[in-house]
Design an enzyme around this catalytic site. Structure first.
Site, PDB file in Angstrom:
ATOM      1  CG  ASP B   2      78.424  -7.337 -71.831  1.00  0.00           C
ATOM      2  OD1 ASP B   2      78.758  -6.213 -71.406  1.00  0.00           O
ATOM      3  OD2 ASP B   2      78.131  -7.551 -73.020  1.00  0.00           O
ATOM      4  CG  ASP B 121      74.396   0.837 -75.579  1.00  0.00           C
ATOM      5  OD1 ASP B 121      75.639   0.825 -75.475  1.00  0.00           O
ATOM      6  OD2 ASP B 121      73.638   0.250 -74.774  1.00  0.00           O
TER       7      ASP B 121
END
Lengths: 193, 241
Positions: B2, B121
């Site tokens: 990330d 997700d």
């Protein structure tokens, strides 16, 4: 000067980076004369067969490429376009390698995406490559096996991982994305006479 | 990895970020250690920070020689074009394709389906799996399995499935969800969220049809070394490089 054919699709930057890292000067080009005069030519490929062939025709490169005498390397779609005919977009290709390009049956996961090893023969560009070395593949179409096949990969079925005829070489995998063994193949190609 | 403002960060259940280092340095290390692919998700992606990301992609493309995927805030064909030209091999799409599913089709037609990763997700609510967007902040009405199937039909080349329930918890991959998804989907499937120990990788590859497993914090913070992991998988007769 190493000419890298730029046909406006996909990631060709990484091919250029990989070649330059090995100490060679490159030029990204679709210009007829620049390609004709280059010391070696690399035809990288990500994209779709009929679109890429259309581009080659617009630039008259489909006439030039088969006449080239310097070492020529087609990568992925670049190898497929050196074959006779591709089922992708029902495309007549450049006709250098005497095999056709077919779509994988979807009995397993397609695209074939990931690392696989090769069953190799004696090939100049596979020098110092071991049968257990792995290369990065990403493709939904494959080149059949023929007399010009210089290594075989088996995914769903056996297919030509590399092809070779006179000054023309092809790899279905991406040497520029295959770590250090991939660089070895590029180096072998770049050091051809 | 990330990425936020050009740095690698890591959170738990999508919140509580901590710094994990320079992405280019980490990428080089992982590539040398035998990672098969790298994924960079820009979680700070806003228009003005776009340039930072493009610059990072250019640098990565020079420094590493394995495939990598870039995602975060991609919503147009032009975004994809810029990232691929900068050297990314694939792009990962999440919120934007939930809003506009046709974008999957447009990108795969123009650039090929091999470069289209649809990131999903997923979170379980009362026995049902729902798709979340905007970095896990917003729940949608889409059921995870339906959405994955739809993405496949529209031309996705790969699914990156993150279990929000398991992400950052180190209790192992979400085998139940991954099993269900791999049964209905014929695309390469990357398992994400929950890796804590080497056995979790063995489990995900033996219990599900996931083709890849993604992990972040355990590598960033040195809890598992990639060469040890690969050796262990090989010893368990799992086909890997």
């Amino acid at each position: 000067m190493i000419a890298i054919i730029d046909y406006g699709a996909g990631n060709i930057k990484s091919v250029q980076n990989a070649v330059e890292k090995l100490g060679f000067e490159t030029i990204l080009t679709s210009d007829f004369d620049e390609i004709r005069n280059a010391e070696k030519v690399i035809f990288p490929g990500v994209g779709e067969a009929s679109t890429a062939m259309k581009f080659l025709k617009e630039k008259k490169l489909e006439q030039l490429i088969p006449t080239l005498k310097q070492p020529f390397l087609g990568i992925c779609l670049g190898q497929q376009l050196l074959c006779q005919f591709s089922e992708e977009g029902e495309t007549e290709c450049l006709g250098i390698f005497d095999v056709n390009v077919k779509k994988f049956p979807t009995t397993q996961i397609v695209p074939h995406m990931g690392w696989n090893n090769l069953e190799k023969t004696d090939s100049k560009i596979l020098k110092n490559v071991l049968n257990e070395d792995n290369f990065y593949f990403v493709h939904s179409y494959y080149c059949e096996i023929g007399k010009e096949t210089s290594s075989v990969c088996d995914y769903i079925l056996p297919f030509s991982a590399t092809l070779e005829k006179n000054n023309f070489y092809g790899t279905q995998f991406h040497p520029e994305k295959s770590g250090d063994v991939g660089s070895k193949i590029l180096e072998n190609f770049l050091n051809l006479n | 990895m990330d990425i936020k403002d050009g740095r690698t960060v890591k959170g738990i259940n999508f919140v509580g970020l901590r710094d994990a280092g320079n992405p280019v340095e980490l990428a080089k290390k992982y590539s040398e250690q035998g990672a098969d692919e790298l994924v960079f998700l820009d979680i700070s992606a806003t228009d003005e920070k776009r340039k930072t990301l493009i610059h990072l992609v250019e640098e990565l493309s020079i420094e590493i020689n394995i495939p990598f995927t870039v995602g975060g805030g991609i919503s147009t064909l032009n975004d994809v074009d810029l990232l691929l030209k900068a050297g990314a091999d694939k792009v990962s799409l999440n919120s934007s394709v939930v809003k506009n599913p046709n974008l999957i089709k447009e990108i795969s037609q123009r650039f090929g389906n091999q470069c289209v990763v649809v990131a999903v997700d997923s979170k379980q609510i009362e026995d049902q799996d729902f798709v979340f967007v905007n970095g896990g902040k917003i729940k949608t009405e889409l059921h995870t399995l339906d959405w994955v199937k739809r993405a496949e039909e529209l031309g996705a080349g790969e699914i990156l499935l993150t279990s929000m329930d398991f992400d950052g918890t180190k209790q192992g991959f979400d085998v139940r969800l991954l099993k269900q998804v791999s049964e209905i989907c014929n695309l390469p499937l990357i398992a994400s969220g929950g890796a804590g120990k080497i056995e979790d990788f063995t489990e995900v590859f033996t219990q599900t049809n996931a083709t890849g497993a993604l992990a972040a914090s355990i590598f960033h913070f040195g809890e598992i070394e990639i060469p040890d992991l690969k050796l262990n998988l090989k010893n368990n007769r799992i086909a890997i490089r």
